[in-house]
Each structure stands twice: as structure tokens, then as C-alpha cells.
Design a protein around this motif. Structure first.
Motif, PDB file in Angstrom:
ATOM      1  N   ASN A   1       0.891  -1.377   0.123  1.00 11.14           N
ATOM      2  CA  ASN A   1      -0.161   0.156   0.088  1.00 11.14           C
ATOM      3  C   ASN A   1       0.747   1.209  -0.198  1.00 11.14           C
ATOM      4  OD1 ASN A   1      -2.348  -1.585  -0.144  1.00 11.14           O
ATOM      5  ND2 ASN A   1      -2.824  -1.226   2.029  1.00 11.14           N
ATOM      6  N   HIS A   2       2.085   1.121   0.347  1.00 12.60           N
ATOM      7  CA  HIS A   2       3.133   2.408   0.381  1.00 12.60           C
ATOM      8  C   HIS A   2       3.863   2.207  -0.807  1.00 12.60           C
ATOM      9  CE1 HIS A   2       1.725   2.798   4.495  1.00 12.60           C
ATOM     10  NE2 HIS A   2       2.072   3.933   4.370  1.00 12.60           N
ATOM     11  N   GLY A   3       3.329   1.620  -2.055  1.00 16.08           N
ATOM     12  CA  GLY A   3       3.954   1.718  -3.160  1.00 16.08           C
ATOM     13  C   GLY A   3       5.329   0.516  -3.444  1.00 16.08           C
ATOM     14  N   CYS A   4       5.753  -0.132  -2.219  1.00 17.82           N
ATOM     15  CA  CYS A   4       6.927  -1.010  -2.421  1.00 17.82           C
ATOM     16  C   CYS A   4       6.518  -2.371  -3.422  1.00 17.82           C
ATOM     17  CB  CYS A   4       7.045  -1.679  -1.089  1.00 17.82           C
ATOM     18  SG  CYS A   4       7.354  -0.575  -0.063  1.00 17.82           S
ATOM     19  N   ARG A   5       7.508  -2.511  -4.115  1.00 14.08           N
ATOM     20  CA  ARG A   5       7.195  -3.450  -5.281  1.00 14.08           C
ATOM     21  C   ARG A   5       8.379  -4.422  -4.946  1.00 14.08           C
ATOM     22  NH1 ARG A   5       3.156  -2.163  -4.326  1.00 14.08           N
ATOM     23  NH2 ARG A   5       1.463  -1.178  -5.765  1.00 14.08           N
ATOM     24  N   SER A   6       9.589  -4.076  -4.968  1.00 13.63           N
ATOM     25  CA  SER A   6      10.785  -4.982  -4.927  1.00 13.63           C
ATOM     26  C   SER A   6      11.123  -5.544  -3.419  1.00 13.63           C
ATOM     27  CB  SER A   6      11.979  -4.120  -5.593  1.00 13.63           C
ATOM     28  OG  SER A   6      12.484  -3.272  -4.338  1.00 13.63           O
ATOM     29  N   ARG A   7      11.924  -6.498  -3.248  1.00 15.15           N
ATOM     30  CA  ARG A   7      12.262  -6.867  -2.046  1.00 15.15           C
ATOM     31  C   ARG A   7      12.957  -6.060  -1.065  1.00 15.15           C
ATOM     32  NH1 ARG A   7      11.050 -11.571  -4.417  1.00 15.15           N
ATOM     33  NH2 ARG A   7      10.720 -13.552  -3.170  1.00 15.15           N
ATOM     34  N   TYR A   8      13.974  -5.253  -1.839  1.00 13.32           N
ATOM     35  CA  TYR A   8      14.622  -4.079  -1.333  1.00 13.32           C
ATOM     36  C   TYR A   8      13.825  -3.075  -0.810  1.00 13.32           C
ATOM     37  CZ  TYR A   8      17.456  -0.033  -0.836  1.00 13.32           C
ATOM     38  OH  TYR A   8      18.053   1.128  -0.035  1.00 13.32           O
ATOM     39  N   GLU A   9      12.663  -2.429  -1.491  1.00 10.90           N
ATOM     40  CA  GLU A   9      11.953  -1.736  -1.090  1.00 10.90           C
ATOM     41  C   GLU A   9      10.903  -2.084   0.187  1.00 10.90           C
ATOM     42  OE1 GLU A   9      10.915   0.813  -5.235  1.00 10.90           O
ATOM     43  OE2 GLU A   9       9.653  -0.969  -4.586  1.00 10.90           O
TER      44      GLU A   9
ATOM     45  N   VAL B   1      13.832  -4.187   8.042  1.00 10.28           N
ATOM     46  CA  VAL B   1      14.408  -5.565   8.209  1.00 10.28           C
ATOM     47  C   VAL B   1      15.462  -5.752   6.910  1.00 10.28           C
ATOM     48  CG1 VAL B   1      12.620  -6.614   9.177  1.00 10.28           C
ATOM     49  CG2 VAL B   1      12.673  -6.791   6.870  1.00 10.28           C
ATOM     50  N   THR B   2      16.338  -6.494   7.367  1.00  6.88           N
ATOM     51  CA  THR B   2      17.364  -6.663   6.226  1.00  6.88           C
ATOM     52  C   THR B   2      16.865  -7.525   5.028  1.00  6.88           C
ATOM     53  OG1 THR B   2      18.248  -8.718   7.103  1.00  6.88           O
ATOM     54  CG2 THR B   2      19.095  -6.667   8.009  1.00  6.88           C
ATOM     55  N   GLU B   3      17.133  -7.380   3.890  1.00  4.94           N
ATOM     56  CA  GLU B   3      16.757  -7.972   2.660  1.00  4.94           C
ATOM     57  C   GLU B   3      17.145  -9.741   2.931  1.00  4.94           C
ATOM     58  OE1 GLU B   3      17.528  -6.648  -1.584  1.00  4.94           O
ATOM     59  OE2 GLU B   3      18.854  -5.399  -0.230  1.00  4.94           O
ATOM     60  N   ALA B   4      17.952 -10.181   3.630  1.00  5.26           N
ATOM     61  CA  ALA B   4      18.186 -11.424   4.146  1.00  5.26           C
ATOM     62  C   ALA B   4      17.214 -12.087   5.205  1.00  5.26           C
ATOM     63  CB  ALA B   4      19.493 -11.846   4.638  1.00  5.26           C
ATOM     64  N   PHE B   5      16.877 -11.122   5.894  1.00  4.07           N
ATOM     65  CA  PHE B   5      15.861 -11.499   7.093  1.00  4.07           C
ATOM     66  C   PHE B   5      14.518 -11.638   6.298  1.00  4.07           C
ATOM     67  CE2 PHE B   5      12.648 -10.813  10.605  1.00  4.07           C
ATOM     68  CZ  PHE B   5      13.222 -11.635  11.438  1.00  4.07           C
ATOM     69  N   LEU B   6      14.292 -10.665   5.446  1.00  3.37           N
ATOM     70  CA  LEU B   6      12.936 -10.786   4.461  1.00  3.37           C
ATOM     71  C   LEU B   6      12.862 -12.103   3.887  1.00  3.37           C
ATOM     72  CD1 LEU B   6      10.295  -9.303   3.456  1.00  3.37           C
ATOM     73  CD2 LEU B   6      11.784  -8.306   1.633  1.00  3.37           C
ATOM     74  N   GLU B   7      13.718 -12.116   3.102  1.00  2.57           N
ATOM     75  CA  GLU B   7      14.081 -13.400   2.244  1.00  2.57           C
ATOM     76  C   GLU B   7      13.720 -14.634   3.171  1.00  2.57           C
ATOM     77  OE1 GLU B   7      13.497 -15.432  -1.220  1.00  2.57           O
ATOM     78  OE2 GLU B   7      13.897 -13.281  -1.015  1.00  2.57           O
ATOM     79  N   ASP B   8      14.363 -14.886   4.235  1.00  2.00           N
ATOM     80  CA  ASP B   8      14.279 -16.058   5.199  1.00  2.00           C
ATOM     81  C   ASP B   8      13.066 -16.029   5.547  1.00  2.00           C
ATOM     82  OD1 ASP B   8      16.972 -16.552   4.728  1.00  2.00           O
ATOM     83  OD2 ASP B   8      17.655 -15.895   6.678  1.00  2.00           O
ATOM     84  N   SER B   9      12.147 -15.120   6.033  1.00  2.00           N
ATOM     85  CA  SER B   9      10.750 -15.053   6.417  1.00  2.00           C
ATOM     86  C   SER B   9       9.918 -15.421   5.261  1.00  2.00           C
ATOM     87  CB  SER B   9      10.203 -13.594   6.822  1.00  2.00           C
ATOM     88  OG  SER B   9       9.972 -12.709   5.879  1.00  2.00           O
ATOM     89  N   LEU B  10      10.174 -15.004   3.877  1.00  2.83           N
ATOM     90  CA  LEU B  10       9.394 -15.568   2.942  1.00  2.83           C
ATOM     91  C   LEU B  10       9.632 -17.031   2.764  1.00  2.83           C
ATOM     92  CD1 LEU B  10      10.015 -12.561   0.315  1.00  2.83           C
ATOM     93  CD2 LEU B  10       7.630 -13.296   1.290  1.00  2.83           C
ATOM     94  N   ASN B  11      10.492 -17.385   2.845  1.00  6.68           N
ATOM     95  CA  ASN B  11      10.794 -18.948   2.764  1.00  6.68           C
ATOM     96  C   ASN B  11       9.963 -19.445   3.968  1.00  6.68           C
ATOM     97  OD1 ASN B  11      12.636 -18.906   0.614  1.00  6.68           O
ATOM     98  ND2 ASN B  11      14.292 -18.730   2.005  1.00  6.68           N
ATOM     99  N   TYR B  12      10.121 -19.039   5.150  1.00  6.07           N
ATOM    100  CA  TYR B  12       9.225 -19.527   6.198  1.00  6.07           C
ATOM    101  C   TYR B  12       7.793 -19.653   5.900  1.00  6.07           C
ATOM    102  CZ  TYR B  12       6.495 -19.437  10.553  1.00  6.07           C
ATOM    103  OH  TYR B  12       5.498 -19.571  11.147  1.00  6.07           O
TER     104      TYR B  12
END
Length: 153
Positions: free
Chosen positions: A98-106, A113-124
Motif C-alpha cells: 500500500n506504500h508503493g513497495c514492489r521490490s524486495r529491497y523496498e 528488516v534486512t533483505e536476508a531476513f525478509l527472504e528467510d521470512s518469505l521462505n518460512y
């Protein structure tokens, strides 16, 4: 968020100390004390580490450093999963989109959170829910590829 997690740790009677840790260790939990590596440069990364270490306080027992043991691996996963749910609840993806984010970085930037933490959470979340999960009555979060779908009613 780092300060909120510090407050949560205090409410759990856990002491937090920032100190130099050997090697690549970022955090360590033991006997109601969390050590955070002073070499971590960003508050964002410290937040991710602290969340996991609080998860260890809540869900692990004993020394689980030896990750060749199945029980230790399971306990590590419990702590990490708690951290994922704490820092990135499913609703936060809707907030990010809703705040316009589309990429994992955004998304990582917006959720602090860090991109690595985000990626790990997505895997979970993919392990837990599959390729998509309903967030609320109107929104479905697609985990692969990452996106939000709003149902029209």
C-alpha cells in the motif's frame, strides 16, 4: 523497533549487552542474557538479531550451538520463526504494498528488516502456507512470485 524489542526483553527479565563477539557471531542468548555483536553497523540488522535472540529466550533450552543435532536445528527454527512473525507479520506485506513497495529491497526498507531476513521470512511463510495466503477478507498475499491481490466484490 529495536527500542521496542529492548523493552520487551526487559519485561521478560532479559539483559541485553552489546559487545564484541568472535567470528561471524551476530548474537547469542544464554541464562537471561542476550549478547549483540557491536560490529553490527545498522540498527536494522541489530533489530533482526535481537528478535531472534528473544525467540531463543522464549523457545530454546540449553546449548544449541551444535547445529548438527536435529533437536538443536528444531529449536533454532522455533526462535527464527518467532522473529519472522514478530517483525514481519503477514499484514505488514499489505502495508508495504500500500506504500508503493514492489521490490524486495523496498519492502525490506519499509519494514525495517534486512533483505536476508525478509527472504528467510518469505521462505518460512512459503513452507507454512504454500504459494499464497489470505491476509484478510479482501487481500491475498502471493509468496511466489511476491505480490498482493485485492479481490473485487
Amino acid at each position: 523497533m529495536y527500542e521496542q524489542l529492548q523493552d520487551e526483553a526487559v519485561s521478560l527479565n532479559v539483559v541485553i549487552k552489546e559487545t564484541y563477539l568472535p567470528g561471524r557471531l551476530k548474537g547469542l542468548y544464554g541464562e537471561n542474557e542476550i549478547l549483540i555483536n557491536k560490529n553490527i553497523e545498522t540498527t536494522t540488522e541489530k533489530t533482526c538479531v535481537l528478535a531472534e535472540e528473544i525467540g531463543h529466550h522464549l523457545y530454546t533450552v540449553g546449548d544449541i550451538i551444535d547445529q548438527s543435532k536435529i533437536m538443536n536445528i528444531k529449536q533454532e527454527k522455533l526462535a527464527r520463526r518467532w522473529a519472522f512473525r514478530k517483525l514481519i507479520p503477514l499484514e505488514s506485506f499489505l502495508h508495504a504494498f500500500n506504500h508503493g513497495c514492489r521490490s524486495r529491497y523496498e519492502i525490506a526498507e519499509t519494514l525495517n528488516v534486512t533483505e536476508a531476513f525478509l527472504e528467510d521470512s518469505l521462505n518460512y511463510y512459503r513452507e507454512k502456507h504454500g504459494t499464497f495466503v489470505r491476509i484478510d477478507d479482501l487481500h491475498v498475499l502471493f509468496l511466489d512470485p511476491l505480490g498482493i491481490h485485492r479481490e473485487i466484490r
